[in-house]
Scaffold this motif. Structure first.
Motif, PDB file in Angstrom:
ATOM      1  N   PRO A  58       1.072  -1.439   0.089  1.00 30.53           N
ATOM      2  CA  PRO A  58      -0.097  -0.433  -0.352  1.00 30.53           C
ATOM      3  C   PRO A  58       0.945   1.562  -0.391  1.00 30.53           C
ATOM      4  CG  PRO A  58      -0.985  -1.412   1.569  1.00 30.53           C
ATOM      5  CD  PRO A  58       0.443  -1.958   1.339  1.00 30.53           C
ATOM      6  N   LEU A  59       0.745   2.265  -0.735  1.00 37.31           N
ATOM      7  CA  LEU A  59       1.141   3.191  -0.586  1.00 37.31           C
ATOM      8  C   LEU A  59       1.417   4.051   0.441  1.00 37.31           C
ATOM      9  CD1 LEU A  59      -0.255   5.417  -3.599  1.00 37.31           C
ATOM     10  CD2 LEU A  59       1.822   3.485  -4.449  1.00 37.31           C
ATOM     11  N   VAL A  60       0.443   3.926   1.715  1.00 39.01           N
ATOM     12  CA  VAL A  60       0.880   4.733   2.808  1.00 39.01           C
ATOM     13  C   VAL A  60       2.037   3.943   3.295  1.00 39.01           C
ATOM     14  CG1 VAL A  60      -1.709   2.970   3.498  1.00 39.01           C
ATOM     15  CG2 VAL A  60      -0.679   5.524   4.271  1.00 39.01           C
ATOM     16  N   ASP A  61       2.117   3.196   3.048  1.00 38.05           N
ATOM     17  CA  ASP A  61       3.120   2.352   3.987  1.00 38.05           C
ATOM     18  C   ASP A  61       4.764   2.470   3.608  1.00 38.05           C
ATOM     19  OD1 ASP A  61       1.900   1.304   5.322  1.00 38.05           O
ATOM     20  OD2 ASP A  61       0.869   0.037   4.875  1.00 38.05           O
ATOM     21  N   SER A  62       4.691   2.649   2.144  1.00 32.68           N
ATOM     22  CA  SER A  62       5.613   2.316   1.015  1.00 32.68           C
ATOM     23  C   SER A  62       6.712   3.337   1.701  1.00 32.68           C
ATOM     24  CB  SER A  62       5.198   3.372   0.103  1.00 32.68           C
ATOM     25  OG  SER A  62       5.165   4.935  -0.289  1.00 32.68           O
ATOM     26  N   PHE A  63       6.642   4.825   2.417  1.00 34.73           N
ATOM     27  CA  PHE A  63       7.993   5.491   3.375  1.00 34.73           C
ATOM     28  C   PHE A  63       8.689   4.190   4.092  1.00 34.73           C
ATOM     29  CE2 PHE A  63       6.112   8.919   1.133  1.00 34.73           C
ATOM     30  CZ  PHE A  63       7.009   9.589   0.773  1.00 34.73           C
ATOM     31  N   GLY A  64       8.142   3.377   4.857  1.00 32.35           N
ATOM     32  CA  GLY A  64       8.651   2.808   5.936  1.00 32.35           C
ATOM     33  C   GLY A  64       8.640   1.576   5.141  1.00 32.35           C
ATOM     34  N   ALA A  65       8.324   1.328   4.077  1.00 34.65           N
ATOM     35  CA  ALA A  65       8.713  -0.286   3.798  1.00 34.65           C
ATOM     36  C   ALA A  65      10.240  -0.105   2.941  1.00 34.65           C
ATOM     37  CB  ALA A  65       7.752  -0.552   2.919  1.00 34.65           C
ATOM     38  N   PHE A  66      10.756   1.098   2.569  1.00 36.27           N
ATOM     39  CA  PHE A  66      11.398   1.537   1.128  1.00 36.27           C
ATOM     40  C   PHE A  66      12.264   2.597   1.502  1.00 36.27           C
ATOM     41  CE2 PHE A  66       7.606  -0.582  -1.023  1.00 36.27           C
ATOM     42  CZ  PHE A  66       8.074  -1.824  -1.380  1.00 36.27           C
ATOM     43  N   LYS A  67      13.338   2.008   2.014  1.00 40.93           N
ATOM     44  CA  LYS A  67      14.253   3.629   2.624  1.00 40.93           C
ATOM     45  C   LYS A  67      15.535   3.114   0.944  1.00 40.93           C
ATOM     46  CE  LYS A  67      12.856   3.512   6.430  1.00 40.93           C
ATOM     47  NZ  LYS A  67      12.266   5.034   6.643  1.00 40.93           N
TER      48      LYS A  67
END
Length: 202
Positions: A155-164
């Motif tokens: 989900p896009l909302v989780d993308s910042f946490g998922a991908f550094k």
């Protein structure tokens, strides 16, 4: 068939300034950073695609001087509209708060939302992948994050946490019968970036 996702080097801009499609140059560390990126590209590529913004096409020209580079507007960073060039902390709370509460769906004034960017990015990526040739994509952190979200169904909302994804990051997408898998080839942590107000804690 592999596709390399390469983020531009450190941009020449004050920390805390909002920038997306603002066409800013890179810092004096460009050649040092670009040389490190080059060592992480072990395989030759046939096609090179780049965001048309200078921080990307400068790197594309350095890494692939013998290639014809296809400049794709669909690979540009999030369009920050009226906020381009402003300090995040200078944007009034009543203006920025609705976006911060739902940055995926809410449009930046005069710009676009994350989901709108995701739509154009995935359309461009699908076109590149359909060519089924080894390729390199020189682009931005938000675009790489969007592509990774697409291939992993994150989900896009989780993308910042998922991908550094740090400046100069290199990722390789490997095509399988079930879609793409990704691996990190180069991702050195640099100075902490600021792409939101300093008091935002979410």
């Amino acid at each position: 068939m592999s596709i390399y996702l390469i983020r531009h080097t450190t941009p020449q801009i004050e920390k805390g300034i909002c920038y997306g499609q603002l066409d800013i140059d890179v810092t004096d560390s460009f050649h040092e950073e670009a040389a490190m990126i080059k060592t992480a590209l072990p395989e030759p590529v046939e096609q090179v695609y780049s965001s048309p913004l200078i921080r990307c096409h400068k790197l594309a020209g350095y890494l692939f001087p013998a290639h014809t580079i296809a400049f794709e507007p669909g690979l540009m960073e999030l369009h920050c509209g009226e906020w381009e060039g402003l300090h995040w902390d200078a944007i009034p709370p009543e203006i920025i708060d609705p976006w911060m509460k739902d940055f995926v769906n809410v449009c930046i004034p005069g710009g676009e939302s994350y989901v709108q960017m995701h739509s154009r990015v995935t359309q461009c990526f699908t076109h590149i992948a359909a060519a089924a040739k080894p390729a390199a994509i020189i682009t931005h952190g938000g675009v790489i994050r969007s592509i990774l979200s697409h291939i992993t169904q994150t989900p896009l909302v989780d993308s910042f946490g998922a991908f550094k994804i740090h400046y100069g990051c290199v990722m390789r997408l490997n095509a399988t019968i079930n879609g793409f898998e990704y691996e990190v080839l180069h991702n050195i942590t640099t100075e902490k970036e600021q792409h939101k107000p300093s008091n935002f804690k979410k």
